[in-house]
Scaffold this motif. Structure first.
Motif, PDB file in Angstrom:
ATOM      1  N   GLN A  63       0.857  -1.187   0.000  1.00  0.00           N
ATOM      2  CA  GLN A  63       0.000   0.000   0.000  1.00  0.00           C
ATOM      3  C   GLN A  63       0.896   1.240   0.000  1.00  0.00           C
ATOM      4  OE1 GLN A  63      -3.779   0.393   1.266  1.00  0.00           O
ATOM      5  NE2 GLN A  63      -3.355   2.335   0.262  1.00  0.00           N
ATOM      6  N   GLY A  64       1.031   1.896  -1.158  1.00  0.00           N
ATOM      7  CA  GLY A  64       1.929   3.056  -1.247  1.00  0.00           C
ATOM      8  C   GLY A  64       1.277   4.305  -0.690  1.00  0.00           C
ATOM      9  N   PRO A  65       2.097   5.240  -0.216  1.00  0.00           N
ATOM     10  CA  PRO A  65       1.548   6.511   0.266  1.00  0.00           C
ATOM     11  C   PRO A  65       1.152   7.415  -0.905  1.00  0.00           C
ATOM     12  CG  PRO A  65       3.919   6.583   0.345  1.00  0.00           C
ATOM     13  CD  PRO A  65       3.560   5.207  -0.138  1.00  0.00           C
ATOM     14  N   SER A  66       0.500   8.526  -0.593  1.00  0.00           N
ATOM     15  CA  SER A  66       0.225   9.522  -1.624  1.00  0.00           C
ATOM     16  C   SER A  66       1.493  10.371  -1.780  1.00  0.00           C
ATOM     17  CB  SER A  66      -0.953  10.383  -1.199  1.00  0.00           C
ATOM     18  OG  SER A  66      -1.085  11.447  -2.099  1.00  0.00           O
ATOM     19  N   TRP A  67       2.367   9.935  -2.674  1.00  0.00           N
ATOM     20  CA  TRP A  67       3.732  10.470  -2.736  1.00  0.00           C
ATOM     21  C   TRP A  67       3.796  11.985  -2.818  1.00  0.00           C
ATOM     22  CZ3 TRP A  67       7.329   6.728  -2.025  1.00  0.00           C
ATOM     23  CH2 TRP A  67       6.930   5.413  -2.286  1.00  0.00           C
ATOM     24  N   ILE A  68       3.032  12.568  -3.749  1.00  0.00           N
ATOM     25  CA  ILE A  68       3.229  14.003  -3.984  1.00  0.00           C
ATOM     26  C   ILE A  68       2.584  14.885  -2.928  1.00  0.00           C
ATOM     27  CG2 ILE A  68       3.576  13.931  -6.489  1.00  0.00           C
ATOM     28  CD1 ILE A  68       0.607  14.831  -6.680  1.00  0.00           C
ATOM     29  N   SER A  69       1.608  14.345  -2.183  1.00  0.00           N
ATOM     30  CA  SER A  69       0.976  15.217  -1.189  1.00  0.00           C
ATOM     31  C   SER A  69       1.411  14.847   0.224  1.00  0.00           C
ATOM     32  CB  SER A  69      -0.550  15.158  -1.313  1.00  0.00           C
ATOM     33  OG  SER A  69      -0.980  13.826  -1.331  1.00  0.00           O
ATOM     34  N   HIS A  70       2.511  14.111   0.309  1.00  0.00           N
ATOM     35  CA  HIS A  70       3.044  13.761   1.617  1.00  0.00           C
ATOM     36  C   HIS A  70       4.392  14.467   1.801  1.00  0.00           C
ATOM     37  CE1 HIS A  70       4.464  11.603   5.040  1.00  0.00           C
ATOM     38  NE2 HIS A  70       3.394  10.822   5.091  1.00  0.00           N
ATOM     39  N   PRO A  71       4.498  15.344   2.797  1.00  0.00           N
ATOM     40  CA  PRO A  71       5.712  16.163   2.920  1.00  0.00           C
ATOM     41  C   PRO A  71       7.005  15.360   3.061  1.00  0.00           C
ATOM     42  CG  PRO A  71       4.265  16.445   4.830  1.00  0.00           C
ATOM     43  CD  PRO A  71       3.497  15.700   3.788  1.00  0.00           C
ATOM     44  N   SER A  72       6.903  14.126   3.556  1.00  0.00           N
ATOM     45  CA  SER A  72       8.140  13.348   3.698  1.00  0.00           C
ATOM     46  C   SER A  72       8.608  12.767   2.372  1.00  0.00           C
ATOM     47  CB  SER A  72       7.937  12.191   4.676  1.00  0.00           C
ATOM     48  OG  SER A  72       7.279  12.645   5.819  1.00  0.00           O
ATOM     49  N   TYR A  73       7.685  12.567   1.423  1.00  0.00           N
ATOM     50  CA  TYR A  73       8.045  11.863   0.195  1.00  0.00           C
ATOM     51  C   TYR A  73       8.088  12.762  -1.044  1.00  0.00           C
ATOM     52  CZ  TYR A  73       6.873   7.806   3.064  1.00  0.00           C
ATOM     53  OH  TYR A  73       6.829   6.878   4.058  1.00  0.00           O
ATOM     54  N   SER A  74       7.426  13.927  -0.971  1.00  0.00           N
ATOM     55  CA  SER A  74       7.227  14.720  -2.196  1.00  0.00           C
ATOM     56  C   SER A  74       8.541  15.054  -2.903  1.00  0.00           C
ATOM     57  CB  SER A  74       6.476  16.003  -1.859  1.00  0.00           C
ATOM     58  OG  SER A  74       7.143  16.685  -0.821  1.00  0.00           O
ATOM     59  N   ILE A  75       9.583  15.370  -2.131  1.00  0.00           N
ATOM     60  CA  ILE A  75      10.843  15.763  -2.758  1.00  0.00           C
ATOM     61  C   ILE A  75      11.437  14.596  -3.549  1.00  0.00           C
ATOM     62  CG2 ILE A  75      12.229  15.245  -0.682  1.00  0.00           C
ATOM     63  CD1 ILE A  75      12.942  18.101  -3.131  1.00  0.00           C
ATOM     64  N   TYR A  76      11.177  13.348  -3.090  1.00  0.00           N
ATOM     65  CA  TYR A  76      11.768  12.194  -3.772  1.00  0.00           C
ATOM     66  C   TYR A  76      11.152  11.975  -5.154  1.00  0.00           C
ATOM     67  CZ  TYR A  76      13.704  11.456   0.819  1.00  0.00           C
ATOM     68  OH  TYR A  76      14.375  11.649   1.993  1.00  0.00           O
ATOM     69  N   THR A  77       9.887  12.406  -5.319  1.00  0.00           N
ATOM     70  CA  THR A  77       9.301  12.293  -6.658  1.00  0.00           C
ATOM     71  C   THR A  77      10.034  13.218  -7.627  1.00  0.00           C
ATOM     72  OG1 THR A  77       7.665  14.026  -6.251  1.00  0.00           O
ATOM     73  CG2 THR A  77       7.023  11.788  -5.710  1.00  0.00           C
ATOM     74  N   LEU A  78      10.442  14.397  -7.129  1.00  0.00           N
ATOM     75  CA  LEU A  78      11.180  15.336  -7.976  1.00  0.00           C
ATOM     76  C   LEU A  78      12.593  14.827  -8.249  1.00  0.00           C
ATOM     77  CD1 LEU A  78       9.892  18.587  -6.267  1.00  0.00           C
ATOM     78  CD2 LEU A  78       9.446  17.899  -8.621  1.00  0.00           C
ATOM     79  N   VAL A  79      13.189  14.187  -7.244  1.00  0.00           N
ATOM     80  CA  VAL A  79      14.515  13.588  -7.450  1.00  0.00           C
ATOM     81  C   VAL A  79      14.411  12.501  -8.521  1.00  0.00           C
ATOM     82  CG1 VAL A  79      16.329  12.174  -6.388  1.00  0.00           C
ATOM     83  CG2 VAL A  79      15.399  14.143  -5.159  1.00  0.00           C
ATOM     84  N   ALA A  80      13.364  11.670  -8.414  1.00  0.00           N
ATOM     85  CA  ALA A  80      13.178  10.591  -9.387  1.00  0.00           C
ATOM     86  C   ALA A  80      13.027  11.163 -10.798  1.00  0.00           C
ATOM     87  CB  ALA A  80      11.951   9.760  -9.025  1.00  0.00           C
ATOM     88  N   LEU A  81      12.296  12.259 -10.918  1.00  0.00           N
ATOM     89  CA  LEU A  81      12.105  12.884 -12.227  1.00  0.00           C
ATOM     90  C   LEU A  81      13.446  13.353 -12.794  1.00  0.00           C
ATOM     91  CD1 LEU A  81      10.470  14.083 -14.531  1.00  0.00           C
ATOM     92  CD2 LEU A  81       9.876  16.003 -13.087  1.00  0.00           C
TER      93      LEU A  81
END
Lengths: 292, 320
Positions: B170-188
């Motif tokens: 069960q994954g978190p809501s990556w982009i709207s979670h302050p702990s994970y959002s930056i990692y989506t940008l790193v991945a991009l």
């Protein structure tokens, strides 16, 4: 950083390499390729599949294909995407013209003409490549505001005719230096003016680098978001990047199919250049170390 | 001395005219030597003074004022800089977000670029096709469309979580979670490793094959060859890529803007430095303050670049 990309690949010592090793490398490369392309293919299929399938399927193969998302998305805002495309095209084409003219003039002076202060100005030009544009952003904005240019394409286009994309000067200087000096020296002896040498000898011999500069100019301008965001506030003047962003804001969670259809369309011109001028793009990057 | 007195008037006139010609031709020579160059440079010179040097100096001045576009700028001394350094929590979070982004995205991007370049450099069949596929995201990546796509991939009900769900995660809501959002940008950013990969490939082509042959004859293993030949000879290229990509990462803007809807949220977790600068300048019209932010950015990039060049003496191997 001058690499000859067209050189043949290093001789592969096939006889020394194990077959399993080769298979493994290929398997990894194919897997990597699929991973790289997956998001793009998924977006393409999201633009043609039924709306209810977008969020339920991880497959890149739609159950059925229909293009209605494109028709919906095209007129999804008060101003149609045709208008945005036209605006982007005008700005991009004018940028290409400005960059090719102004940068090649400057590059010719740096590469071929002798004048007092040449090296000084060349160093300054290289220095401007290092400076983030944020430093000139605000005074430029005030200047263009006072000129009454905000909400027109002028702030985005006029600087290009003043060689503001100094990177292309650098690119062209590198290329011009590779053209044999005997050619222009012979022409000089025959009493050719600098202008004639530039026009009749340099430019015709530099078509590859001019094409590279033109293509990169086009792609970067087409994709530019920051400039239009600041200078264009009226929806009739929007570029596609701004149109797309407005679409995201206005359709959040309503018309995903239309959003991905328009997103796909904005990538089409860039993909076209990629398909037909890939070699120029790759050489341009390999010889100058561009960031994109 | 007397000779001069005795010269005939006509002759004197000739001498005078002759000197005139000399002066004239000296000017002409200067003109002929320099005019073409400066004429060709004219558009660039106008642009440099009018759009680069002039505005840069003005923004330096504005950074010491409270300019807000409405009233004329009032001098506030170093107040903007003092506030940035001591009393601006948003600056602190923008700085830490940006440094996190730089520190994560650049090494991963370069590592992927180097690994793929090494794999392709073995003389694999279909190299042009692989190279093209790996380069494509790099070329398309700057656009809004890709940022939109990313926002969707990492949404709570997006593709990534749908893929994870198939493995029962069960994954978190990556982009709207302050702990994970930056990692989506790193991945991009890491997804777009194509350009440095091409530069690495070009660098690998420059390494003379006979070095490897000699090493093989001496019985050096593949790994040892990589460690003793490839890596040292590639350090200039690694250095170049690292500097360019880092400067670029400091200036990142569009993906964070699109993914966070221009806010830098959630809770400033995607507030890139340039996004904060944009908000201050064009959202709050604190143009003086934003100018100070711009100059701080220059200083940070300059310090980083200077450090890179200083450190390069110890690890970058140049052929003499």
């Amino acid at each position: 950083m001058t690499a000859i990309v067209t050189a043949p690949p290093p001789p592969s010592d096939v006889n020394k390499r194990s077959l399993p090793g080769s298979i493994l490398v290929h398997a990894l490369l194919i897997g990597g390729s699929l991973l790289m392309l997956y998001p793009l293919l998924w977006m393409l299929s999201a633009s043609v599949r039924p709306e209810n399938e977008i969020f339920t399927s991880t497959s890149i193969f739609p159950s059925s294909i229909d293009f209605s998302s494109y028709l919906r998305g095209w007129v999804g805002l008060d101003v149609s995407f045709g208008r945005f495309f036209w605006n982007s095209l005008v700005i991009s084409v004018l940028t290409v013209i400005g960059n090719v003219i102004a940068c090649s003039l400057a590059a010719f002076a740096f590469a071929r003409l002798r004048f007092a202060g040449r090296n000084f100005w060349f160093a300054i030009m290289l220095g401007t490549l290092m400076i983030p544009y944020h430093v000139t952003l605000i005074p430029q904005y005030v200047l263009f505001l006072n000129l009454g240019w905000v909400n027109t394409i002028l702030p985005l286009v006029v600087p290009k005719f003043l060689a503001s994309d100094a990177f292309f000067i650098f690119l062209m200087v590198q290329f011009f230096r590779g053209i044999p000096r005997e050619l222009d020296e012979a022409a000089m002896m025959d009493g050719c003016s600098a202008w004639r040498i530039y026009w009749k000898i340099m430019l015709p011999l530099s078509l590859p680098v001019l094409a590279t500069a033109a293509i990169f100019s086009f792609i970067w301008t087409w994709d530019d978001f920051f400039g239009p965001l600041i200078y264009l506030n009226d929806m009739n003047t929007y570029t596609i990047q701004l149109g797309l962003r407005t679409f995201v804001d206005s359709t959040s969670a309503s018309d995903w199919g239309g959003l991905f259809a328009m997103s796909t369309l904005t990538l089409v011109p860039v993909f076209f250049f990629f398909l037909f001028f890939q070699r120029l793009l790759i050489e341009g990057i390999a010889t100058t170390g561009m960031k994109r | 001395m007397n000779n001069a007195m005795r010269t005939m008037p006509a002759e004197a006139a000739t001498v005078e005219r002759y000197q005139g010609v000399v002066a004239d031709s000296r000017f002409k020579r200067l003109w002929n030597a320099n005019a073409p160059g400066y004429l060709f440079l004219l558009p660039w010179l106008l642009g440099f003074f009018g759009l680069t040097l002039g505005p840069a100096l003005i923004s330096l001045y504005l950074s010491f004022t409270d300019f807000d576009m409405l009233r004329s700028p009032g001098w506030v001394g170093a107040a903007n800089y003092v506030r940035i350094a001591t009393a601006d929590p948003k600056f602190a979070s923008a700085m830490s977000v940006t440094l996190t982004y730089v520190a994560l995205s650049v090494p991963f991007k370069l590592a992927f670029a180097l690994m793929v370049a090494l794999a392709l450099n073995r003389g694999v069949r279909g190299l042009p096709i692989y190279r093209a596929i790996f380069y494509l995201p790099s070329l398309l990546g700057a656009s809004v469309a890709i940022a939109v796509l990313w926002r969707q991939l990492f949404a709570g009900d997006g593709l990534v979580n749908a893929a994870l769900a198939q493995f029962g995660i069960q994954g978190p809501s990556w982009i709207s979670h302050p702990s994970y959002s930056i990692y989506t940008l790193v991945a991009l950013s890491v997804w777009q490793f194509g350009s440095p990969m091409i530069i690495f490939l070009a660098g690998l082509r420059q390494i003379p094959q006979d070095m490897y042959e000699a090493a093989s004859l001496d019985g050096a293993s593949k790994f040892r060859q990589f460690y003793k030949i490839t890596l040292p000879l590639l350090t200039p290229v690694i250095f170049f890529n690292a500097v360019v990509q880092t400067i670029d990462a400091f200036k990142a803007f569009t993906p964070a803007f699109i993914i966070s809807g221009g806010t830098g949220g959630p809770i400033n977790s995607t507030l890139f430095y340039t996004l904060y600068l944009y908000q201050e300048a064009f959202g709050n019209f604190r143009m003086g303050y934003a100018s100070a932010l711009a100059w701080i950015l220059v200083i940070i990039i300059a310090i980083f670049t200077a450090f890179s060049f200083l450190s390069s003496r110890y690890w970058v191997h140049y052929d003499d």
